[in-house]
Design a protein around this motif. Structure first.
Motif, PDB file in Angstrom:
ATOM      1  N   PRO A   1      10.527  -0.326   1.115  1.00 16.79           N
ATOM      2  CA  PRO A   1       9.084  -0.156   1.403  1.00 16.79           C
ATOM      3  C   PRO A   1       8.466  -1.373   2.071  1.00 16.79           C
ATOM      4  N   GLN A   2       8.999  -2.567   1.791  1.00 24.51           N
ATOM      5  CA  GLN A   2       8.454  -3.788   2.388  1.00 24.51           C
ATOM      6  C   GLN A   2       8.790  -3.889   3.871  1.00 24.51           C
ATOM      7  N   HIS A   3       9.656  -3.010   4.356  1.00 24.90           N
ATOM      8  CA  HIS A   3      10.057  -3.024   5.764  1.00 24.90           C
ATOM      9  C   HIS A   3       9.437  -1.881   6.557  1.00 24.90           C
ATOM     10  N   VAL A   4       8.440  -1.227   5.965  1.00 22.98           N
ATOM     11  CA  VAL A   4       7.742  -0.131   6.645  1.00 22.98           C
ATOM     12  C   VAL A   4       6.288  -0.544   6.860  1.00 22.98           C
ATOM     13  N   LEU A   5       5.856  -0.533   8.110  1.00 22.93           N
ATOM     14  CA  LEU A   5       4.476  -0.869   8.456  1.00 22.93           C
ATOM     15  C   LEU A   5       3.759   0.383   8.942  1.00 22.93           C
ATOM     16  N   VAL A   6       2.574   0.600   8.436  1.00 27.01           N
ATOM     17  CA  VAL A   6       1.769   1.749   8.837  1.00 27.01           C
ATOM     18  C   VAL A   6       0.468   1.235   9.457  1.00 27.01           C
ATOM     19  N   ALA A   7       0.201   1.674  10.669  1.00 29.89           N
ATOM     20  CA  ALA A   7      -1.051   1.323  11.349  1.00 29.89           C
ATOM     21  C   ALA A   7      -1.977   2.530  11.292  1.00 29.89           C
ATOM     22  N   TYR A   8      -3.212   2.287  10.874  1.00 25.80           N
ATOM     23  CA  TYR A   8      -4.161   3.387  10.747  1.00 25.80           C
ATOM     24  C   TYR A   8      -5.571   2.877  11.010  1.00 25.80           C
TER      25      TYR A   8
ATOM     26  N   ALA B   1       1.681   8.720   2.765  1.00 31.22           N
ATOM     27  CA  ALA B   1       1.078  10.009   3.112  1.00 31.22           C
ATOM     28  C   ALA B   1       0.418   9.958   4.481  1.00 31.22           C
ATOM     29  N   VAL B   2      -0.114   8.797   4.861  1.00 30.99           N
ATOM     30  CA  VAL B   2      -0.699   8.633   6.194  1.00 30.99           C
ATOM     31  C   VAL B   2       0.394   8.649   7.249  1.00 30.99           C
ATOM     32  N   ALA B   3       1.491   7.918   6.975  1.00 31.60           N
ATOM     33  CA  ALA B   3       2.607   7.878   7.924  1.00 31.60           C
ATOM     34  C   ALA B   3       3.207   9.259   8.134  1.00 31.60           C
ATOM     35  N   ASP B   4       3.225  10.068   7.080  1.00 32.80           N
ATOM     36  CA  ASP B   4       3.815  11.407   7.187  1.00 32.80           C
ATOM     37  C   ASP B   4       3.068  12.304   8.159  1.00 32.80           C
ATOM     38  N   LYS B   5       1.833  11.941   8.498  1.00 29.49           N
ATOM     39  CA  LYS B   5       1.061  12.746   9.447  1.00 29.49           C
ATOM     40  C   LYS B   5       1.510  12.534  10.890  1.00 29.49           C
ATOM     41  N   LEU B   6       2.280  11.464  11.121  1.00 32.06           N
ATOM     42  CA  LEU B   6       2.760  11.181  12.471  1.00 32.06           C
ATOM     43  C   LEU B   6       4.041  11.978  12.711  1.00 32.06           C
ATOM     44  N   GLU B   7       3.982  12.928  13.593  1.00 33.82           N
ATOM     45  CA  GLU B   7       5.125  13.793  13.870  1.00 33.82           C
ATOM     46  C   GLU B   7       5.391  13.860  15.365  1.00 33.82           C
ATOM     47  N   HIS B   8       6.635  14.218  15.690  1.00 35.75           N
ATOM     48  CA  HIS B   8       7.033  14.461  17.085  1.00 35.75           C
ATOM     49  C   HIS B   8       6.763  13.261  17.985  1.00 35.75           C
ATOM     50  N   LEU B   9       7.141  12.093  17.503  1.00 34.15           N
ATOM     51  CA  LEU B   9       6.940  10.871  18.281  1.00 34.15           C
ATOM     52  C   LEU B   9       8.098  10.593  19.235  1.00 34.15           C
ATOM     53  N   TRP B  10       9.212  11.284  19.053  1.00 35.79           N
ATOM     54  CA  TRP B  10      10.398  11.080  19.879  1.00 35.79           C
ATOM     55  C   TRP B  10      10.920  12.430  20.362  1.00 35.79           C
ATOM     56  N   PRO B  11      11.674  12.443  21.462  1.00 34.60           N
ATOM     57  CA  PRO B  11      12.341  13.689  21.853  1.00 34.60           C
ATOM     58  C   PRO B  11      13.195  14.212  20.702  1.00 34.60           C
TER      59      PRO B  11
ATOM     60  N   ARG C   1       0.837  -1.198   0.000  1.00 40.28           N
ATOM     61  CA  ARG C   1       0.000   0.000   0.000  1.00 40.28           C
ATOM     62  C   ARG C   1       0.871   1.247   0.000  1.00 40.28           C
ATOM     63  N   PRO C   2       1.540   1.559  -1.110  1.00 37.13           N
ATOM     64  CA  PRO C   2       2.461   2.709  -1.132  1.00 37.13           C
ATOM     65  C   PRO C   2       1.800   4.036  -0.810  1.00 37.13           C
ATOM     66  N   GLU C   3       0.495   4.126  -1.052  1.00 34.40           N
ATOM     67  CA  GLU C   3      -0.193   5.388  -0.763  1.00 34.40           C
ATOM     68  C   GLU C   3      -0.240   5.689   0.729  1.00 34.40           C
TER      69      GLU C   3
ATOM     70  N   VAL D   1      -6.639   7.670   9.345  1.00 33.14           N
ATOM     71  CA  VAL D   1      -6.204   8.253  10.618  1.00 33.14           C
ATOM     72  C   VAL D   1      -4.968   7.491  11.089  1.00 33.14           C
ATOM     73  N   PRO D   2      -3.774   8.112  11.087  1.00 32.67           N
ATOM     74  CA  PRO D   2      -2.553   7.393  11.457  1.00 32.67           C
ATOM     75  C   PRO D   2      -2.493   7.111  12.946  1.00 32.67           C
ATOM     76  N   VAL D   3      -1.978   5.935  13.288  1.00 35.46           N
ATOM     77  CA  VAL D   3      -1.892   5.531  14.691  1.00 35.46           C
ATOM     78  C   VAL D   3      -0.457   5.192  15.079  1.00 35.46           C
ATOM     79  N   ALA D   4       0.261   4.445  14.228  1.00 36.50           N
ATOM     80  CA  ALA D   4       1.615   4.000  14.580  1.00 36.50           C
ATOM     81  C   ALA D   4       2.374   3.630  13.312  1.00 36.50           C
ATOM     82  N   VAL D   5       3.680   3.559  13.457  1.00 37.49           N
ATOM     83  CA  VAL D   5       4.545   3.109  12.363  1.00 37.49           C
ATOM     84  C   VAL D   5       5.591   2.162  12.936  1.00 37.49           C
TER      85      VAL D   5
END
Length: 253
Positions: free
Chosen positions: A49-56, A18-28, A13-15, A61-65
Motif C-alpha cells: 500500500p505504501q507504493h500506491v499513489l492516488v491523485a484526486y 475506492a477512489v482509485a477503483d473508479k479509474l478504468e480503461h487507462l490502457w489498451p 489513506r487506505p480509503e 474525483v479520481p485523476v491518476a494513479v
C-alpha cells in the motif's frame, strides 16, 4: 492543471483505494493481459500500500494513479537491471516477499492518468510524487522500465535506435523519456523484453478488434512493436521493449 489536486499513498489513506477503483480503461486492453501483472495488482493494497499513489480532486474525483515495487538488488544474479524489465521486477519482488528478503531498491511500474486529463502536465506531477514517496520510504534510488510514449507511432524502429534519439538541447526526443530526464534520470540500458503478452488469435481479436487472420507481423494501435502472429499455431505474441532509467534520490531534499 487544477490547484486542488491531492496525491496520497494508500498506507496513509487506505480509503483512497475506492477512489482509485473508479479509474478504468487507462490502457489498451491487450496491455492488461501480461500475466506478471496479477502477481502485483491482485494484492497490491495488502502487500504494497505504501507504493500506491492516488491523485484526486476533493472530495473524491479520481485523476491518476502511480505504482512502484520494492526489491533486492546487487547480490547473486541481480547485479544488472534485467532485460525482462517490468516482468522481472514484479517477479523479483514477489520472490523477495515470499523469502522475507529486505528490499533495497524501488522500481516504477506505472503512472496512469485519466484520458481527459492528459496533456496538463500531470505526468510530471505524478513522477515527482513518486520520487518523493520513494524518499519517504527511505530509499535513495528509483529505477524505471520506461514505456516511451510516442514509440507506438514508429513500431518498426528498433528500440535501441529510438531510445537514444535526442533533441538539439540534448534531451530525449521521446516525450516520456524526456520527462524522466528532466527529473534527473539517466538512461541505463534497453529492456528488450520488458513485457510478454501471449494469446490465441481469438484472444487478440477480442483485445484489439483486428482480424488476426494472416501469419506475420501485425501492427496494433498502442503497441510499441508489431505483434507476431501464427495462423498455423493459432497463437500471437507481443514482446514489448522498454528503456531502463535511473533516478538518484537525495535523502536530504
Amino acid at each position: 492543471m487544477s490547484t486542488n489536486l491531492v496525491v496520497e499513498p494508500l498506507d496513509r489513506r487506505p480509503e483512497l483505494s475506492a477512489v482509485a477503483d473508479k479509474l478504468e480503461h487507462l490502457w489498451p486492453t491487450f496491455m492488461e493481459k501480461d500475466p506478471m501483472g496479477s502477481l502485483y495488482y491482485t494484492d497490491v493494497e495488502r502487500n504494497h500500500p505504501q507504493h500506491v499513489l492516488v491523485a484526486y480532486e476533493p472530495p473524491d474525483v479520481p485523476v491518476a494513479v502511480a505504482y512502484t515495487v520494492p526489491f533486492e538488488f546487487g547480490s547473486g544474479r541481480r547485479t544488472e537491471l534485467p532485460d525482462d524489465g517490468w516482468d522481472a521486477v514484479i517477479r523479483w519482488a514477489t520472490q523477495d516477499r515470499d523469502r522475507g528478503t529486505e528490499p533495497n531498491l524501488v522500481s516504477a511500474l506505472e503512472i496512469a492518468i485519466r484520458p481527459d486529463r492528459r496533456g496538463e502536465g500531470l505526468a510530471t506531477v505524478m513522477l515527482a510524487a513518486m520520487r518523493d514517496n520513494v524518499r519517504r520510504l527511505g530509499f535513495t534510488e528509483l529505477v524505471a522500465p520506461v514505456r516511451p510514449s510516442a514509440k507506438h507511432q514508429e513500431p518498426h524502429v528498433p528500440i535501441g535506435e529510438y531510445a537514444h534519439r535526442t533533441r538539439p538541447d540534448g534531451l530525449p526526443a521521446d516525450p516520456w523519456l524526456r520527462v524522466h530526464a528532466r527529473a534527473g534520470a539517466e538512461i541505463v540500458k534497453v529492456a528488450p523484453r520488458s513485457m510478454v503478452i501471449t494469446g490465441t488469435l481469438a484472444d487478440w481479436r477480442s483485445w484489439t478488434g483486428l482480424p488476426f487472420d494472416t501469419s506475420g507481423e501485425v501492427v496494433v494501435p498502442g503497441a510499441l512493436v508489431p505483434v507476431l502472429a501464427s495462423v498455423e499455431h493459432d497463437h500471437a505474441v507481443y514482446v514489448e521493449p522498454n528503456v531502463w532509467m535511473r533516478h538518484p534520490i537525495d535523502p536530504s531534499a
